[in-house]
Scaffold this active site. Structure first.
Site, mmCIF file in Angstrom:
data_model
loop_
_atom_site.group_PDB
_atom_site.id
_atom_site.type_symbol
_atom_site.label_atom_id
_atom_site.label_comp_id
_atom_site.label_asym_id
_atom_site.label_seq_id
_atom_site.Cartn_x
_atom_site.Cartn_y
_atom_site.Cartn_z
ATOM 1 N N VAL A 243 24.055 45.500 80.351
ATOM 2 C CA VAL A 243 22.774 45.641 81.067
ATOM 3 C C VAL A 243 21.911 44.411 80.786
ATOM 4 O O VAL A 243 20.696 44.446 80.965
ATOM 5 C CB VAL A 243 22.013 46.932 80.655
ATOM 6 N N ARG A 245 22.701 40.194 81.156
ATOM 7 C CA ARG A 245 22.900 39.282 82.279
ATOM 8 C C ARG A 245 24.393 39.024 82.385
ATOM 9 O O ARG A 245 25.095 38.951 81.365
ATOM 10 C CB ARG A 245 22.178 37.945 82.050
ATOM 11 N N GLU A 274 25.938 37.367 90.870
ATOM 12 C CA GLU A 274 25.448 38.453 91.719
ATOM 13 C C GLU A 274 24.619 37.899 92.875
ATOM 14 O O GLU A 274 23.948 36.872 92.698
ATOM 15 C CB GLU A 274 24.659 39.475 90.884
ATOM 16 N N HIS A 292 22.500 45.655 89.611
ATOM 17 C CA HIS A 292 21.383 45.158 88.793
ATOM 18 C C HIS A 292 20.137 46.037 88.964
ATOM 19 O O HIS A 292 19.070 45.563 89.343
ATOM 20 C CB HIS A 292 21.069 43.696 89.159
HETATM 21 O O1 LIG Z 1 17.097 42.635 84.715
HETATM 22 C C1 LIG Z 1 15.980 42.660 85.078
HETATM 23 C C2 LIG Z 1 14.906 42.056 84.350
HETATM 24 O O2 LIG Z 1 15.157 41.209 83.483
HETATM 25 O O3 LIG Z 1 13.774 42.403 84.624
#
Ligand SMILES: O=CC(=O)O
Length: 328
Positions: A243, A245, A274, A292
């Protein structure tokens, strides 16, 4: 650009893209008597041409997953603050901002619990095959082929390695502890006052973990942190949840490991290029993917949009920012 004559005197805040909070919930929630928006995304001009024509008096940027590098800042000589609706700052050129004395306010703690919930959701889904079972039922196989046979794996007792024990990583750890997992972590340095075992390298952590949950920022130091050696250390029964990058993982290597059964599965909310997703992953039942969206709930979008506005209002009132990012 939708402003009245009275607004004309207000300082300008640049929107490069339409922030998801504005697009989903309505811009009317995020207006301010202290500034007005200049919307680059409404122009048909390429960004740099738009900024060359209109950027001269812009004082601030409200950024949302948009690149702000030296070439953009060169066209915005008056900008002194960037309020971003992102938690991750990998699209902002931080050294360049520091050099120009530009302050940064980010999403602070707004997303932490939502992202942590989502990471746990992905982990449970991969281990217990929830999405795969869902597909099985919806494709009508239950009646035609019988009970869904591939067994999942128990969450309780799993050894979880958290990569990046920041706000989000810590929330993931707390949740998984409550599920009966044991927690260890890797971060830039050991966190004072944290009793979870700390591993100096991700490879050592992976060797002691059944699942790695990636919660760190993407920087030069963390690019491809999860490489061939780390995946080998995680091993055939190991699961990855990302979750953070996409670039934190060597994606090609991960795809190979998933296809050849060198790791057991993955729950992925982020990808290296992405919205492009490696097509090999589409066929794999042990991979759960999402676009994402771990940060996004109705509540978090409202809160993050309002926080960005309050940060900008604080800046224009010469008050301290509410969620200033301190680069250490
Ligand atoms: O992934 C999303 C963010 O960094 O806000």
């Amino acid at each position: 650009m939708g402003s009245s004559a009275a607004d004309e005197d207000l300082p300008q805040v640049l929107l490069i893209k339409n922030p998801p909070a504005f697009a989903v919930l309505g811009e009317e929630h995020f207006t301010s008597p202290k500034f007005r928006y200049l919307k680059a995304f409404e122009s048909s001009l390429p960004l740099h041409d738009f900024l060359a024509a209109h950027g001269g008096s812009v004082r601030a940027i409200l950024a949302s997953l948009s690149v702000v590098d030296a070439s953009v800042l060169d066209l915005l000589p008056e900008v002194r603050v960037i309020a971003t609706t992102s938690a991750g700052l990998n699209l902002l050129d931080l050294p360049e901002c520091r050099r120009r004395g530009i302050k940064i306010a980010n999403a602070g703690d707004v997303y932490s619990t939502d992202v942590a919930d989502y990471a746990v959701g992905l982990l449970i889904d991969v281990l217990r095959k929830i999405s795969a079972s869902n597909r099985y039922v919806k494709q009508g196989f239950w009646a035609s082929k019988g009970d869904y046979y591939p067994l999942g794996s128990k969450l309780r007792g799993k050894r979880i390695g958290i990569v990046g024990l920041g706000r989000i990583g810590y929330q993931v750890a707390k949740r998984l502890e409550a599920f009966g997992c044991s927690i260890a972590y890797n971060s830039r340095k050991a966190k004072p006052g944290v009793s979870y075992p700390f591993y100096q390298t991700v490879q050592e952590l992976a060797a002691k973990s059944d699942a790695l949950v990636l919660c760190c920022g993407l920087t030069q130091q963390t690019r491809h942190l999860v490489n061939k050696e780390v995946l080998a250390a995680l091993g055939k029964e190991g699961v990855i949840v990302n979750v953070a990058r996409g670039g934190v993982i060597d994606e090609k290597e991960m795809v190979r490991c998933l296809m050849e059964g060198e790791i057991a599965g993955a729950g992925l909310d982020v990808f290296e290029n992405e919205p492009e997703v490696p097509k090999e992953l589409m066929e794999l039942d042990n991979v759960v993917m999402s676009p994402h969206c771990a940060v996004r709930t109705r509540e978090s979008l409202m809160e993050v949009g309002r926080l960005a506005v309050r940060n900008l209002e604080a800046f224009f009132s010469n008050e301290p920012l509410l969620s200033e990012f301190e680069d250490d």
